[in-house]
Design an enzyme around this catalytic site. Structure first.
Site, PDB file in Angstrom:
ATOM      1  N   SER A 111     -40.839  58.159  61.191  1.00  0.00           N
ATOM      2  CA  SER A 111     -39.399  58.117  61.037  1.00  0.00           C
ATOM      3  C   SER A 111     -38.881  56.965  61.875  1.00  0.00           C
ATOM      4  O   SER A 111     -39.252  56.831  63.043  1.00  0.00           O
ATOM      5  CB  SER A 111     -38.816  59.433  61.531  1.00  0.00           C
ATOM      6  OG  SER A 111     -37.413  59.391  61.413  1.00  0.00           O
ATOM      7  N   HIS A 125     -32.833  52.682  58.137  1.00  0.00           N
ATOM      8  CA  HIS A 125     -33.564  53.929  58.395  1.00  0.00           C
ATOM      9  C   HIS A 125     -34.645  54.076  57.332  1.00  0.00           C
ATOM     10  O   HIS A 125     -34.431  53.718  56.174  1.00  0.00           O
ATOM     11  CB  HIS A 125     -32.596  55.122  58.299  1.00  0.00           C
ATOM     12  CG  HIS A 125     -33.284  56.433  58.046  1.00  0.00           C
ATOM     13  ND1 HIS A 125     -33.278  57.055  56.821  1.00  0.00           N
ATOM     14  CD2 HIS A 125     -34.023  57.217  58.867  1.00  0.00           C
ATOM     15  CE1 HIS A 125     -33.968  58.186  56.906  1.00  0.00           C
ATOM     16  NE2 HIS A 125     -34.433  58.309  58.123  1.00  0.00           N
ATOM     17  N   ASN A 127     -38.168  56.904  56.428  1.00  0.00           N
ATOM     18  CA  ASN A 127     -39.136  57.894  56.886  1.00  0.00           C
ATOM     19  C   ASN A 127     -40.014  58.308  55.736  1.00  0.00           C
ATOM     20  O   ASN A 127     -39.615  58.295  54.566  1.00  0.00           O
ATOM     21  CB  ASN A 127     -38.449  59.040  57.649  1.00  0.00           C
ATOM     22  CG  ASN A 127     -38.191  60.254  56.840  1.00  0.00           C
ATOM     23  OD1 ASN A 127     -39.108  60.983  56.511  1.00  0.00           O
ATOM     24  ND2 ASN A 127     -36.925  60.459  56.500  1.00  0.00           N
ATOM     25  N   HIS A 168     -32.829  46.812  47.641  1.00  0.00           N
ATOM     26  CA  HIS A 168     -33.085  47.716  46.508  1.00  0.00           C
ATOM     27  C   HIS A 168     -34.219  47.227  45.617  1.00  0.00           C
ATOM     28  O   HIS A 168     -35.057  48.024  45.185  1.00  0.00           O
ATOM     29  CB  HIS A 168     -31.803  47.913  45.694  1.00  0.00           C
ATOM     30  CG  HIS A 168     -30.949  49.028  46.224  1.00  0.00           C
ATOM     31  ND1 HIS A 168     -31.096  50.319  45.822  1.00  0.00           N
ATOM     32  CD2 HIS A 168     -29.962  49.033  47.156  1.00  0.00           C
ATOM     33  CE1 HIS A 168     -30.232  51.097  46.472  1.00  0.00           C
ATOM     34  NE2 HIS A 168     -29.520  50.328  47.292  1.00  0.00           N
TER      35      HIS A 168
END
Lengths: 325, 325
Positions: A111, A125, A127, A168
């Site tokens: 994470s 972020h 994870n 993306h």
């Protein structure tokens, strides 16, 4: 007969998370060091804390984690890249919310959250994890069921269309290589739904991908997870390099501090992983490394209409299909 | 026959909250202005926002509020003193958690949080309120049941025994005047239990008083609530005046920013009022005025053993009977 995951398979997945932690912390230290050299300041490095299961709740009974945190860097104000691999017994109310029946589990994952100082460099972020239900509590016990989950999402303070498209499309390309197990559009929409602050009517950022409870074809899911995890540095570092060399104003810095408040609101009010960790006696400082260093809550702040700040809010209220943008 | 509260009684209680808002904002502006004059800087004043029921959830259907916020003062970095008086219909899951049966309600109260800039001046919170269940949704409808709740608690960054004693004994004296309806020791212990961060094993501050669901003797409870609310300025302002003239260090300021993170954690993870407001479509900026302006989360920060910072943490882990100290 389809592939049945065993303990050795779980070891292999956990080993990957640990290797990925090395790759990512090294990659981030490189860009931190590059930026510090440019500014003739000192580069920060990740500080490592090893911890083992002695949690207070009795839920986690074996294993531990390797927390790596960087603070007060020239570029990286605060960030953590954590791995853990623990075994234990689910509390009843939690056990019933997940596939399978045995209360014994093994869970491992990586994470990470990175909060750059520079307001034109986005927060990120990611994870990647698995949870397995085991037929017995011992090491090497049979695997009853297992599933993968994870994802990556970007939280810019100022919106650069090319950055959003880059982030993306990096993950879209990974998904497209694994069409038998994942669908980019589905994972992107799941991400938009998950990282949403209902009370603000806003997304946390410009999204990315998110998946959970992926039980089918675990061998293939591990391959996808490897490719997605390995794509992380490529999804993020080129954006960092582009933005970190730009100048910024005090007003832009203030806007960043204010937006970070939303990040805190999401993580403390909605994020399932954070709340589960806090409730089950996880290592608090490892869990809350996700919170930014400096944050500001200003009453009833609203950006000027037509400003870049207002343009960001517009996108947060109306998610965009960046891969088609 | 015991006293039966009617709509006029609710009006009287609500009027008191509004008058108290005037008294408190005036008192706080006085001390802000006094401090600003001393520093030859400009004094901030409370900014007022009136709002009415147009919430998005459909729960609140009438009434509104008067939000007063002060920001960037010489002394008061951020604070809010809000009143509201609303009517509506409880959602089913919430209705069943409270005394009575009718879904129609009227709720009014005052809620305040003050975050001073100066790290030796404590943060303070107080709120006083009633909730009444009405037999019908219209104004003037019969009151089926009603209860009072509220309290006041102090969150110092540096512990001064005399301040803690002053704050507690002020409210103890009020409680002692109303022994037929409240017991100071009970309210003090309720406060310690309520303002507790389970995941940190810490109290939010050094406590005060807290009460809820007080249904018996509403006339007497209103008298107690009046006296407790009216004691607020006396419980807090003398502490402010004592501490605001002291010098402080950059390290003390940093410790304050770090401790404020705990305040945010409590309010977003545990505080019933905050979470209820966020879930039911309350006015977000009025609810979250309770969050401090500047906050810091530093990884695994621990004060030096024997330091004043460590002494505070010790007390937060082991609540003290200040009125006996």
């Amino acid at each position: 007969m389809p592939f049945q995951p065993d303990f050795a398979f779980l070891d292999k997945a956990s080993d990957f998370f640990h290797t990925l932690q090395d790759t990512i912390t090294t990659g981030l230290e490189e860009v931190e060091s590059e930026f510090a050299a440019k500014k003739s300041s000192e580069a920060a490095v990740f500080h490592q804390d090893l911890w083992d299961h002695g949690d207070s709740s009795g839920i986690i009974t074996g294993g531990g984690g390797r927390t790596r945190v960087i603070q007060n860097g020239a570029l990286l104000e605060k960030g953590g890249v954590n791995v853990s691999d623990v075994m234990g017994t689910f509390p009843e109310d939690f056990a019933s919310t997940m596939p399978g029946s045995s209360p014994h589990f093994r869970a491992s994952g990586i994470s990470l959250v990175i909060h750059p100082f520079h307001p034109l460099v986005p927060t990120v972020h990611a994870n990647f994890r698995f949870i397995a239900r085991l037929r017995a509590p011992e090491t090497g016990a049979d695997v009853e069921s297992m599933w993968f989950g994870g994802g990556a999402d970007l939280t810019p303070y100022y919106l650069y269309k090319e950055d959003a498209i880059h982030f993306h499309t990096t993950f879209q390309e990974v998904c497209d290589k694994h069409r038998d197990v994942v669908d980019y559009q589905e994972l992107k929409e799941h991400c938009d739904r998950y990282f949403y602050l209902k009370h603000r009517g806003e997304s946390r950022g410009i999204g990315g991908i998110f998946y959970d409870y992926k039980q089918d074809m675990p061998e293939r899911m591990l391959e996808f997870t490897r490719d997605a995890g390995s794509a992380f540095l490529n999804s993020y570092v080129p954006i960092v390099r582009r933005r970190m060399i730009e100048d910024y104003t005090a007003q832009q810095k203030e806007f960043q501090l204010w937006r970070r408040g939303r990040y805190v609101e999401f993580n403390l009010i909605y994020d399932r992983g954070t709340l589960f960790g806090l409730k089950t006696g996880g290592r608090i400082e490892s869990i809350l490394m996700s919170l930014p260093m400096h944050v500001m809550w200003k009453y009833d702040y609203n950006p000027d209409p037509g400003s870049p700040e207002a343009a960001l809010l517009e996108v947060l209220k109306n998610p965009v299909d960046w891969h088609k943008a």
